[in-house]
Design a protein around this motif. Structure first.
Motif, PDB file in Angstrom:
ATOM      1  N   LEU A   1       0.978  -1.592  -0.233  1.00  0.00           N
ATOM      2  CA  LEU A   1      -0.673   0.181   0.118  1.00  0.00           C
ATOM      3  C   LEU A   1       0.679   0.864   0.381  1.00  0.00           C
ATOM      4  CD1 LEU A   1      -2.929  -1.162   2.844  1.00  0.00           C
ATOM      5  CD2 LEU A   1      -3.048  -0.438   0.125  1.00  0.00           C
ATOM      6  N   ALA A   2       2.084   1.131   0.862  1.00  0.00           N
ATOM      7  CA  ALA A   2       2.487   2.613   0.390  1.00  0.00           C
ATOM      8  C   ALA A   2       3.688   2.035  -0.799  1.00  0.00           C
ATOM      9  CB  ALA A   2       3.892   1.846   2.039  1.00  0.00           C
ATOM     10  N   GLU A   3       4.516   1.898  -0.978  1.00  0.00           N
ATOM     11  CA  GLU A   3       5.679   2.022  -1.686  1.00  0.00           C
ATOM     12  C   GLU A   3       4.879   1.263  -3.398  1.00  0.00           C
ATOM     13  OE1 GLU A   3       8.213  -1.190  -2.410  1.00  0.00           O
ATOM     14  OE2 GLU A   3       9.268  -0.203  -0.103  1.00  0.00           O
ATOM     15  N   ARG A   4       3.187   0.944  -2.980  1.00  0.00           N
ATOM     16  CA  ARG A   4       3.048   0.668  -4.599  1.00  0.00           C
ATOM     17  C   ARG A   4       3.384  -0.699  -5.952  1.00  0.00           C
ATOM     18  NH1 ARG A   4       0.748   5.135  -6.418  1.00  0.00           N
ATOM     19  NH2 ARG A   4      -1.126   4.343  -7.198  1.00  0.00           N
ATOM     20  N   PRO A   5       4.158  -1.659  -5.671  1.00  0.00           N
ATOM     21  CA  PRO A   5       4.595  -1.837  -7.191  1.00  0.00           C
ATOM     22  C   PRO A   5       3.278  -2.849  -7.988  1.00  0.00           C
ATOM     23  CG  PRO A   5       5.028  -3.316  -4.800  1.00  0.00           C
ATOM     24  CD  PRO A   5       4.274  -1.656  -4.079  1.00  0.00           C
ATOM     25  N   VAL A   6       2.594  -3.020  -6.739  1.00  0.00           N
ATOM     26  CA  VAL A   6       1.377  -3.427  -7.262  1.00  0.00           C
ATOM     27  C   VAL A   6       0.014  -2.376  -6.968  1.00  0.00           C
ATOM     28  CG1 VAL A   6      -0.093  -5.455  -7.573  1.00  0.00           C
ATOM     29  CG2 VAL A   6       2.431  -5.765  -7.661  1.00  0.00           C
ATOM     30  N   LYS A   7      -0.095  -2.303  -8.158  1.00  0.00           N
ATOM     31  CA  LYS A   7      -1.767  -0.966  -7.227  1.00  0.00           C
ATOM     32  C   LYS A   7      -2.979  -2.246  -7.973  1.00  0.00           C
ATOM     33  CE  LYS A   7      -0.677   2.082 -10.663  1.00  0.00           C
ATOM     34  NZ  LYS A   7       0.576   1.708 -11.872  1.00  0.00           N
ATOM     35  N   ILE A   8      -3.811  -0.800  -7.714  1.00  0.00           N
ATOM     36  CA  ILE A   8      -5.476  -1.911  -8.397  1.00  0.00           C
ATOM     37  C   ILE A   8      -5.728  -1.722  -9.936  1.00  0.00           C
ATOM     38  CG2 ILE A   8      -8.316  -1.410  -8.318  1.00  0.00           C
ATOM     39  CD1 ILE A   8      -7.390  -1.726  -5.189  1.00  0.00           C
ATOM     40  N   GLY A   9      -5.556  -2.663 -10.528  1.00  0.00           N
ATOM     41  CA  GLY A   9      -5.754  -2.157 -12.131  1.00  0.00           C
ATOM     42  C   GLY A   9      -4.589  -2.857 -12.639  1.00  0.00           C
ATOM     43  N   ASP A  10      -4.072  -3.184 -12.147  1.00  0.00           N
ATOM     44  CA  ASP A  10      -2.735  -3.490 -12.841  1.00  0.00           C
ATOM     45  C   ASP A  10      -2.905  -4.768 -14.141  1.00  0.00           C
ATOM     46  OD1 ASP A  10      -1.593  -1.566 -12.357  1.00  0.00           O
ATOM     47  OD2 ASP A  10       0.063  -1.792 -10.911  1.00  0.00           O
ATOM     48  N   THR A  11      -2.361  -5.431 -14.762  1.00  0.00           N
ATOM     49  CA  THR A  11      -2.115  -6.914 -15.546  1.00  0.00           C
ATOM     50  C   THR A  11      -0.816  -7.054 -14.512  1.00  0.00           C
ATOM     51  OG1 THR A  11      -3.935  -6.025 -16.625  1.00  0.00           O
ATOM     52  CG2 THR A  11      -2.000  -7.639 -17.519  1.00  0.00           C
ATOM     53  N   VAL A  12      -0.879  -8.062 -14.171  1.00  0.00           N
ATOM     54  CA  VAL A  12       0.637  -9.200 -13.745  1.00  0.00           C
ATOM     55  C   VAL A  12       0.344 -10.336 -13.969  1.00  0.00           C
ATOM     56  CG1 VAL A  12       0.310  -7.549 -11.751  1.00  0.00           C
ATOM     57  CG2 VAL A  12      -0.592  -9.515 -11.480  1.00  0.00           C
ATOM     58  N   ARG A  13       1.285 -11.042 -14.223  1.00  0.00           N
ATOM     59  CA  ARG A  13       1.495 -12.069 -14.236  1.00  0.00           C
ATOM     60  C   ARG A  13       2.711 -13.428 -12.871  1.00  0.00           C
ATOM     61  NH1 ARG A  13       1.893 -16.021 -18.392  1.00  0.00           N
ATOM     62  NH2 ARG A  13       0.887 -14.084 -19.686  1.00  0.00           N
ATOM     63  N   ILE A  14       1.670 -14.631 -12.103  1.00  0.00           N
ATOM     64  CA  ILE A  14       2.379 -14.457 -11.818  1.00  0.00           C
ATOM     65  C   ILE A  14       2.511 -16.355 -11.874  1.00  0.00           C
ATOM     66  CG2 ILE A  14       2.417 -15.138  -8.815  1.00  0.00           C
ATOM     67  CD1 ILE A  14       0.947 -13.630  -8.295  1.00  0.00           C
ATOM     68  N   GLY A  15       3.603 -16.741 -12.230  1.00  0.00           N
ATOM     69  CA  GLY A  15       3.669 -18.095 -12.820  1.00  0.00           C
ATOM     70  C   GLY A  15       2.981 -17.925 -13.683  1.00  0.00           C
ATOM     71  N   SER A  16       2.240 -18.789 -14.152  1.00  0.00           N
ATOM     72  CA  SER A  16       1.707 -19.416 -15.235  1.00  0.00           C
ATOM     73  C   SER A  16       0.295 -18.640 -15.181  1.00  0.00           C
ATOM     74  CB  SER A  16       1.108 -20.473 -15.740  1.00  0.00           C
ATOM     75  OG  SER A  16       0.159 -21.497 -14.445  1.00  0.00           O
ATOM     76  N   ASP A  17      -0.600 -17.543 -14.379  1.00  0.00           N
ATOM     77  CA  ASP A  17      -1.720 -16.445 -14.030  1.00  0.00           C
ATOM     78  C   ASP A  17      -1.427 -15.362 -14.344  1.00  0.00           C
ATOM     79  OD1 ASP A  17      -3.003 -19.185 -13.065  1.00  0.00           O
ATOM     80  OD2 ASP A  17      -2.159 -19.639 -10.958  1.00  0.00           O
ATOM     81  N   GLU A  18      -2.053 -15.233 -15.349  1.00  0.00           N
ATOM     82  CA  GLU A  18      -2.194 -13.186 -15.001  1.00  0.00           C
ATOM     83  C   GLU A  18      -3.698 -13.063 -15.436  1.00  0.00           C
ATOM     84  OE1 GLU A  18      -1.823 -10.628 -19.492  1.00  0.00           O
ATOM     85  OE2 GLU A  18      -0.910 -12.994 -19.347  1.00  0.00           O
ATOM     86  N   GLY A  19      -3.959 -11.996 -14.873  1.00  0.00           N
ATOM     87  CA  GLY A  19      -4.808 -10.861 -14.926  1.00  0.00           C
ATOM     88  C   GLY A  19      -5.279  -9.920 -13.634  1.00  0.00           C
ATOM     89  N   ASP A  20      -6.036  -9.116 -13.558  1.00  0.00           N
ATOM     90  CA  ASP A  20      -6.166  -7.476 -13.282  1.00  0.00           C
ATOM     91  C   ASP A  20      -6.056  -8.060 -11.592  1.00  0.00           C
ATOM     92  OD1 ASP A  20      -5.851  -7.216 -15.695  1.00  0.00           O
ATOM     93  OD2 ASP A  20      -8.145  -7.110 -15.694  1.00  0.00           O
ATOM     94  N   VAL A  21      -5.377  -7.063 -11.044  1.00  0.00           N
ATOM     95  CA  VAL A  21      -5.664  -6.814  -9.592  1.00  0.00           C
ATOM     96  C   VAL A  21      -6.713  -5.795  -9.319  1.00  0.00           C
ATOM     97  CG1 VAL A  21      -4.303  -5.491  -7.373  1.00  0.00           C
ATOM     98  CG2 VAL A  21      -3.398  -6.474  -9.824  1.00  0.00           C
ATOM     99  N   LYS A  22      -8.128  -6.811  -8.573  1.00  0.00           N
ATOM    100  CA  LYS A  22      -9.368  -6.376  -7.930  1.00  0.00           C
ATOM    101  C   LYS A  22      -8.712  -5.678  -6.381  1.00  0.00           C
ATOM    102  CE  LYS A  22     -11.544  -6.582 -11.618  1.00  0.00           C
ATOM    103  NZ  LYS A  22     -11.451  -5.811 -13.078  1.00  0.00           N
ATOM    104  N   ARG A  23      -8.609  -5.749  -5.985  1.00  0.00           N
ATOM    105  CA  ARG A  23      -7.797  -5.579  -4.513  1.00  0.00           C
ATOM    106  C   ARG A  23      -7.186  -6.354  -3.446  1.00  0.00           C
ATOM    107  NH1 ARG A  23      -9.729  -7.926   0.644  1.00  0.00           N
ATOM    108  NH2 ARG A  23     -11.021  -5.981   2.169  1.00  0.00           N
ATOM    109  N   ILE A  24      -6.643  -5.048  -3.059  1.00  0.00           N
ATOM    110  CA  ILE A  24      -5.192  -5.132  -1.891  1.00  0.00           C
ATOM    111  C   ILE A  24      -5.613  -4.403  -0.632  1.00  0.00           C
ATOM    112  CG2 ILE A  24      -3.032  -4.698  -1.905  1.00  0.00           C
ATOM    113  CD1 ILE A  24      -2.914  -3.529  -4.477  1.00  0.00           C
TER     114      ILE A  24
END
Length: 779
Positions: free
Chosen positions: A629-652
């Motif tokens: 929440l402070a550094e925000r390397p990932v924020k709501i709305g980002d498209t990320v890939r973790i391993g073989s899964d890819e999707g949109d960040v909906k909630r932190i």
């Protein structure tokens, strides 16, 4: 009590002996008044002991005993004075028979005159002392009654006789004559203190002040209201601020004119000498209550605005307003009448049974008013056409909870009154009315402050344009300034309302919590906790959590949308404020229990060991969530890939992050995974999505036509951005083939797949129609 009865019987016996057996002999000896004079001196000594005891720290029962003893002293002193007055008259008659003194009168006549003069001086002094003792006894009795009644009023859980019990009415009947005498003494003392001279001037002063007060409260108030309505209609722009400012004008004008009128009439009575010291405290209380009643009337007029639905702040139709219109007047009248009865009883010094009946009358009157208002509100809600289909909201929930709480207070007050807890019943009903008045006032001020700030401090207002030009503020920053100033002022209003609500509660609330918890204590280690403190801490925790929710709602709905922050940053701010508010509310509740900050630190340090071993994973995720929440390397709305899964960040949240993947399912990832492991954030630096199309054509194909077809296809699709512009490159020539690589950009990675598919369909159709063959690209 027995001591006072024995003392009174002894005094009566002494006086009876003086009148019957010893009076003739004493008259012969010149000492007929000696027993009565001795009785006066004895009563003076007893009264001194009583007053000395009353000055100490004594309880209610002891004060009642002192009151009875003072009543016995006063009665005995009056009886002694009644016996001495005929003797004084007889001595005066005998002195008159002797005639005027002369130098030639006989020695025996002179001796008799001197003896009679000495007897007259002794009896006259005793009569004056007896009257003074009786007056002091009356003052002591009034003081004891006043202190007993005040102690009774402060004791919220004092149980007395129920209004259904004959005992109460028997006590009232037994004290009725005494209370009537006190009321008569009060009226007589007031009348005797009014100067007897200058009656015409005093009457003119009272009449003039009353006429001026009525002039201010009636015609001048109406004219000022019409003036404000005309100005708002004709000269003020049609904004939300115009409507709320008119309502505030109605309240201010109505309150100030009436309060000024009451003040003028009060000082008119004071200057005329009518407000003597004995009635001045009562008059001051009534003047303050009259001003408060005027405020309640003006508040009702400003919020209801009968006949002016377009100006009304409350979402009520005309029928509902007409039903509610009489209640502000009834509230003002009942409040004034209740204060008159209670404070008037205290000023007169009525007995405790009479004070109990007065409290019952006021409590039942307040309760009847509250029930009438609640029933009217219920009929209004049932008659509304959209009641059945109305969707729940925060406002409807708050109104429903307030209504249920008011009904609960009324039922509790009724049960308490029937059980004899009259002070508790009066406290509950009076607090419901006061809470309604404060809540209505706070609602009006909240609306006015928000409308004025957001209207005058907006990007399109005159002031906003001036700030934009003069200070270089962006229009969005001017809007943010208006929202922030509105929030600060509204917080101040809520704090003010909380202080007002704790005002009548004041010592009553403190004693309420204390009385609840004084019966039992709970020992936990080195802490001592009483049930009253637990109740108070629960209330504080509920208030703190409620304030946190209000602040979060304001951030999400009002302030953050007015800023330039992206949705991810807004979520970070809202989440951090939420958890900080929960922590502060928890610490506030703990300190309310009487547990100091240093003890909280000791408990936290002791728990840290257990947290380090047993809750290590949860703690790691919590800290990782704060880092996200402070550094925000990932924020709501980002498209990320973790391993073989890819999707949109909906909630932190502070424990985990929710990611919605392509098949619409949700992937819940612990925050520590996002902090300690490698992830691919495809929208961190640049949220644009890139489309890449690779194909080959024979070497003899028209490459210019190919290039033109691709560019026109890119330009014809609405999702393809013009900046950065699409680009086409020849990647190589090999085995009689020309390989092309083309690139285009769209608004985000989520649009890449669908847009690329559409472009391929279009290109294939165009190449086929233009006769451009395709070959397989080189491996």
């Amino acid at each position: 009590m027995m001591r006072s009865i024995r003392g009174r019987l002894a005094c009566l016996a002494l006086l009876l002996l003086c009148v019957t057996g010893t009076l003739p002999a004493a008259a012969q000896d010149g000492n007929a008044a000696a027993p009565a004079i001795a009785a006066v001196d004895a009563q003076a000594s007893d009264l001194a002991v009583i007053r000395q005891s009353a000055d100490g720290d004594v309880g209610v029962d002891a004060k009642a005993d002192l009151r009875d003893r003072a009543m016995a002293v006063g009665a005995a002193a009056n009886e002694a004075v009644g016996l001495l007055e005929p003797q004084l008259a007889a001595i005066d008659a005998r002195i008159a028979e002797l005639g005027e003194a002369s130098d030639t009168e006989a020695p025996d006549v002179k001796a008799q005159r001197d003896a009679l003069g000495q007897q007259r001086a002794d009896i006259d002094s005793a009569i004056k002392r007896g009257r003074l003792v009786a007056a002091d006894a009356k003052e002591t009795i009034d003081r004891m009654i006043r202190e007993i009644n005040e102690a009774f009023s402060r004791d919220t859980f004092k149980q007395v006789a129920s209004p259904l019990s004959p005992l109460l009415w028997t006590q009232v009947a037994n004290r009725l004559a005494d209370d009537g005498a006190r009321a008569g003494d009060f009226a007589r003392d007031w009348r005797n203190q009014i100067p007897k001279t200058g009656t015409a001037a005093r009457t003119a002063t009272v009449a003039g002040s009353l006429a001026l007060a009525l002039l201010l409260a009636l015609p001048l108030r109406r004219r000022l209201r019409e003036f404000g309505r005309r100005i708002a209609s004709e000269q003020v722009p049609s904004t939300r601020a115009r409507r709320s400012a008119l309502a505030l004008w109605f309240v201010v004008v109505g309150t100030l004119t009436a309060a000024l009128g009451v003040t003028i009439f009060f000082y008119g009575l004071s200057w005329s000498g009518v407000l003597t010291p004995i009635v001045r405290p009562l008059a001051e209380s009534l003047a303050q209550t009259g001003a408060l009643g005027a405020f309640v009337l003006s508040l009702g007029a400003g919020l209801l605005l009968v006949g002016q639905p377009s100006w009304r702040l409350l979402p009520l139709d005309e029928t509902a307003v007409k039903r509610l219109w009489p209640f502000p007047t009834l509230a003002a009248v009942l409040t004034f009448g209740g204060v008159l009865l209670v404070e008037g009883g205290r000023a007169v010094g009525v007995s405790q049974p009479a004070a109990i009946v007065i409290n019952y009358v006021v409590a039942f009157a307040y309760g009847a008013l509250i029930v009438a208002v609640l029933l009217t509100l219920g009929r209004i809600r049932r008659s509304h056409p959209d009641t059945a289909n109305r969707q729940p909201s925060a406002r409807t929930t708050l109104v429903t909870l307030a209504t249920l709480l008011a009904w609960g207070c009324v039922v509790a007050a009724l049960v308490a009154a029937l059980q004899g807890y009259v002070n508790l019943a009066l406290f509950l009903t009076r607090q419901v009315i006061w809470t309604a008045v404060v809540s209505a006032s706070a609602f009006l001020l909240l609306v006015v402050v928000d409308d004025l700030c957001t209207t005058f401090l907006s990007g399109d207002s005159r002031l906003g344009r001036s700030l934009h030009v003069g200070l270089g503020l962006r229009r969005t920053q001017v809007g943010q300034l208006g929202v922030l100033l509105s929030a600060l002022l509204r917080i101040a209003i809520l704090v003010w309302a909380a202080l007002l609500l704790s005002g009548p509660l004041g010592p009553g609330a403190s004693s309420l919590f204390y009385q609840i918890g004084s019966s039992a204590e709970i020992q936990i280690g080195g802490f001592t906790i009483v049930p009253g403190a637990i109740l108070k801490a629960a209330v504080v925790l509920a208030v703190g959590l409620g304030l946190m929710r209000v602040v979060r709602h304001w951030l999400e709905e009002r302030y953050l949308p007015a800023t330039d922050l992206d949705p991810g940053a807004r979520n970070s701010v809202s989440t951090i404020v939420t958890y900080a508010g929960i922590l502060l509310a928890g610490f506030w509740a703990i300190t309310t229990l009487g547990i100091g900050v240093e003890r909280i630190a000791l408990v936290v340090s002791a728990l840290s060991v257990g947290i380090g071993f047993g809750l290590q994973a949860i703690t790691q995720n919590f800290v990782s969530g704060l880092i996200l929440l402070a550094e925000r390397p990932v924020k709501i709305g980002d498209t990320v890939r973790i391993g073989s899964d890819e999707g949109d960040v909906k909630r932190i949240s502070v424990r985990s992050t929710e990611i919605q993947i392509a098949d619409r399912s949700t992937l819940i990832v612990p925050n520590s995974e996002l902090v300690t492991k490698s992830i691919r954030n495809m929208t961190l630096a640049d949220p644009l999505g890139r489309i890449q199309i690779v194909f080959s054509v024979p070497i003899d194909a028209d490459v210019a036509a190919v290039r033109s077809a691709i560019l026109e296809t890119f330009a014809g699709h609405e999702a393809v951005l013009a900046d950065p512009a699409p680009s086409i490159f020849i990647d190589g020539i090999d085995e009689g083939k020309v390989t092309f690589k083309s690139f285009a950009f769209v608004g985000g990675p989520r649009q890449v797949y669908g847009t690329r598919s559409t472009l391929l369909f279009t290109l294939l159709q165009r190449f086929r129609s233009e006769g451009i063959p395709l070959t397989a690209p080189p491996a």
